[in-house]
Design an enzyme around this catalytic site. Structure first.
Site, PDB file in Angstrom:
ATOM      1  N   ALA A  12      29.460 -25.205  40.488  1.00  0.00           N
ATOM      2  CA  ALA A  12      29.337 -25.682  39.250  1.00  0.00           C
ATOM      3  C   ALA A  12      27.949 -25.226  38.410  1.00  0.00           C
ATOM      4  CB  ALA A  12      29.784 -26.744  38.703  1.00  0.00           C
ATOM      5  N   GLY A  15      24.689 -20.757  42.275  1.00  0.00           N
ATOM      6  CA  GLY A  15      25.252 -19.598  43.039  1.00  0.00           C
ATOM      7  C   GLY A  15      24.355 -18.745  44.042  1.00  0.00           C
ATOM      8  N   GLY A  79      37.361 -24.499  41.278  1.00  0.00           N
ATOM      9  CA  GLY A  79      38.697 -24.196  41.278  1.00  0.00           C
ATOM     10  C   GLY A  79      38.904 -24.583  39.691  1.00  0.00           C
ATOM     11  N   HIS A 237      38.868 -20.766  46.716  1.00  0.00           N
ATOM     12  CA  HIS A 237      38.428 -22.088  46.596  1.00  0.00           C
ATOM     13  C   HIS A 237      37.421 -22.558  47.519  1.00  0.00           C
ATOM     14  CE1 HIS A 237      39.425 -26.537  45.149  1.00  0.00           C
ATOM     15  NE2 HIS A 237      38.424 -26.190  44.486  1.00  0.00           N
ATOM     16  N   ASP A 238      36.313 -22.801  47.196  1.00  0.00           N
ATOM     17  CA  ASP A 238      35.035 -23.492  47.863  1.00  0.00           C
ATOM     18  C   ASP A 238      35.450 -24.449  48.728  1.00  0.00           C
ATOM     19  OD1 ASP A 238      35.097 -25.235  45.884  1.00  0.00           O
ATOM     20  OD2 ASP A 238      33.146 -24.685  45.004  1.00  0.00           O
ATOM     21  N   THR A 260      29.008 -31.632  44.065  1.00  0.00           N
ATOM     22  CA  THR A 260      29.237 -32.177  42.547  1.00  0.00           C
ATOM     23  C   THR A 260      30.444 -32.856  42.599  1.00  0.00           C
ATOM     24  OG1 THR A 260      27.999 -30.152  41.705  1.00  0.00           O
ATOM     25  CG2 THR A 260      29.314 -31.453  40.480  1.00  0.00           C
ATOM     26  N   ASN A 297      40.439 -35.593  44.925  1.00  0.00           N
ATOM     27  CA  ASN A 297      39.290 -35.278  44.064  1.00  0.00           C
ATOM     28  C   ASN A 297      38.582 -36.349  43.440  1.00  0.00           C
ATOM     29  OD1 ASN A 297      39.632 -32.046  43.830  1.00  0.00           O
ATOM     30  ND2 ASN A 297      41.405 -32.874  43.609  1.00  0.00           N
ATOM     31  N   GLY A 407      26.464 -29.928  50.830  1.00  0.00           N
ATOM     32  CA  GLY A 407      25.020 -30.428  50.416  1.00  0.00           C
ATOM     33  C   GLY A 407      24.875 -31.798  50.377  1.00  0.00           C
TER      34      GLY A 407
END
Length: 486
Positions: A12, A15, A79, A237-238, A260, A297, A407
């Site tokens: 988000a 990249g 997504g 989707h990551d 994030t 989520n 991360g």
């Protein structure tokens, strides 16, 4: 020399293009290009700068070619967002960011058309205003001409693939984030699409992870002076790339993709779309080989990122390690927030919002940055424990291990607090789980890796993992937390 593939991974806020080389035992990553991903407000609407991002892909292709080349390309992104192309292949309007306020009230609009529990029964998706279905309802209400002139709705990674290949398709995992896809049929849900008054022809054919998205366009290769190669359909989707890279040896385990957003869930053979799953707002997404990720989520390191950004705007420079250190120094401080509360979903003065939340819920109000950060860490871990209990309730399974990837694993304090609060061990790593998953799917496609079963072992050899054992009991604090956020 090993087998090399190129991975584009979009988050988000940034990249990167990474070359992944497989030497027969492990995957070695080489970042060849990194860039920022900025959302841009224009007259009150928040857009993605999609053409700038496509140009970064072009730059990444050239740099990766000069750095040794690659056999194939895979693209994963966040997504729910999308672009719409017309019958001539032109992009209609710039894609809008999921945090834009256009979806405000759209869940209520959807409920007038189809009961929300029925929508969940059809799609298995957690009801969230940001979901594609509600974005499209906003299009239908405020910009109907966009849909009327559309030929295909392309989720973000599929839009990038279309720009590279000219081929129109939607990858299965990213489609499963839309609230318009059936995780049972592994195809678009005609019933959900029709109930919301959308046009079925706008939804393109589904391709699976490991399928082809097409070849780079000859004109593009000529422009960039690079050889033609295949764009592989990885998990678009990551989250699903990250889940695929979880180095689990257990059949039943919890994965936590920490970035994030915090994606907290388990991997199942079949979706769980029961009344309890709907009540608890747990989502079913589809990953590699049709596996279901049953997950929550949860707002994640957004809280830390926004705190850091606000402090910088005030002239106070903190690194992420500085913030972690400050939290460690406030070990005795205890206060909680609901990380998913509406007031924490937008940019701005996060410290003041955290203080105000604690004040209105009758808690000790955090004052220092260390106390603010301690509140964030504890609150995230409490949300994880709550999600763990809810997932166990729905699946009837007990989970004895959390695999934290992404991360957020750089933050050892969060890993330790998660183990403490949840009361089970945490294995942290790989940091680059999304790229590892992206690469692994490409390597399976080209035959460099023989079997999906080999992936956990390869991941374990590719990056150092860290184990965190529970050291402290938080049962009392958890009871307090539940009372505060209910």
């Amino acid at each position: 020399m090993g087998r090399r593939v190129l991975c584009f991974d979009f988050g988000a806020s940034s990249g990167r293009a990474m070359l992944a080389e497989f030497d027969g035992e492990k995957i070695i990553l080489n970042e060849v290009h990194r860039f920022k991903n900025r959302s841009i407000p224009v007259n009150g609407t928040l857009y993605w700068d999609i053409l700038a991002l496509y140009n970064e892909i072009r730059t990444g292709l050239v740099k990766a070619h000069k750095a040794g080349g690659y056999e194939s390309i895979g693209i994963d992104t966040w997504g729910v967002d999308y672009g719409i192309i017309d019958k001539y292949g032109f992009l209609i309007s710039n894609p809008i960011q999921y945090r834009d306020k256009r979806t405000s009230g759209m869940v209520g609009e959807a409920a007038k058309l189809i009961p929300l529990d029925k929508l969940y029964e059809l799609t298995g998706n957690q009801i969230m205003e940001i979901n594609t279905a509600f974005q499209l309802l906003s299009e239908k209400k405020y910009r109907p001409y966009i849909l009327e002139n559309g030929e295909a709705i392309l989720p973000t990674p599929d839009l990038f693939a279309f720009m590279l290949t000219g081929e129109v398709s939607a990858e299965l995992s990213i489609a499963s984030t839309t609230q318009l896809f059936s995780p049972e049929a592994l195809d678009w849900s005609d019933e959900a699409i029709n109930a919301l008054g959308l046009t079925r022809k706008l939804f393109p054919k589904i391709v699976k992870p490991g399928d082809s998205k097409g070849m780079l366009l000859p004109q593009l290769c000529s422009e960039l002076n690079i050889p033609q190669c295949e764009v592989v359909s990885v998990c678009g989707h990551d989250t699903q790339c990250a889940a695929f890279a979880a180095p689990a040896v257990e059949k039943d385990f919890i994965f936590l993709s920490s970035g994030t957003w915090s994606l907290f869930g388990t991997v199942l053979d079949k979706p769980v779309m029961t009344p309890d799953a709907y009540r608890l707002n747990i989502t079913n997404e589809v990953g590699y080989n049709g596996k279901i990720t049953f997950l929550k989520n949860i707002t994640g390191l957004w809280l830390v990122q926004e705190t850091k950004a606000f402090l910088e705007a005030q002239g106070q420079e903190y690194s992420y390690s500085d913030l972690e250190k400050a939290a460690r120094e406030c070990d005795g401080f205890t206060a909680f927030i609901d990380a998913d509360a509406d007031e924490f979903s937008v940019s701005g003065d996060m410290p003041s919002r955290i203080r105000e939340y604690c004040k209105k819920t009758g808690q000790t109000v955090p004052q220092s940055i260390g106390e603010i950060m301690r509140t964030v860490y504890l609150s995230l871990a409490m949300k994880y424990r709550q999600a763990l209990e809810q997932i166990s309730e729905c699946t009837g399974k007990n989970y004895e291990k959390i695999y934290m990837v992404g991360g957020g694993t750089r933050d050892t304090l969060l890993s330790q607090i998660t183990a403490d609060v949840c009361g089970i061990p945490v294995t942290a790593g790989p940091v680059e789980a999304t790229v590892m998953g992206n690469a692994a799917i490409q390597l399976l496609k080209c035959g460099a890796v023989g079997s999906e079963k080999d992936i956990p072992s390869i991941i374990r050899k590719s990056e150092k993992l860290f184990d965190f054992i529970p050291e402290k009991n938080y049962d009392k604090e958890y009871r307090i937390f539940k009372n505060i956020i209910r």
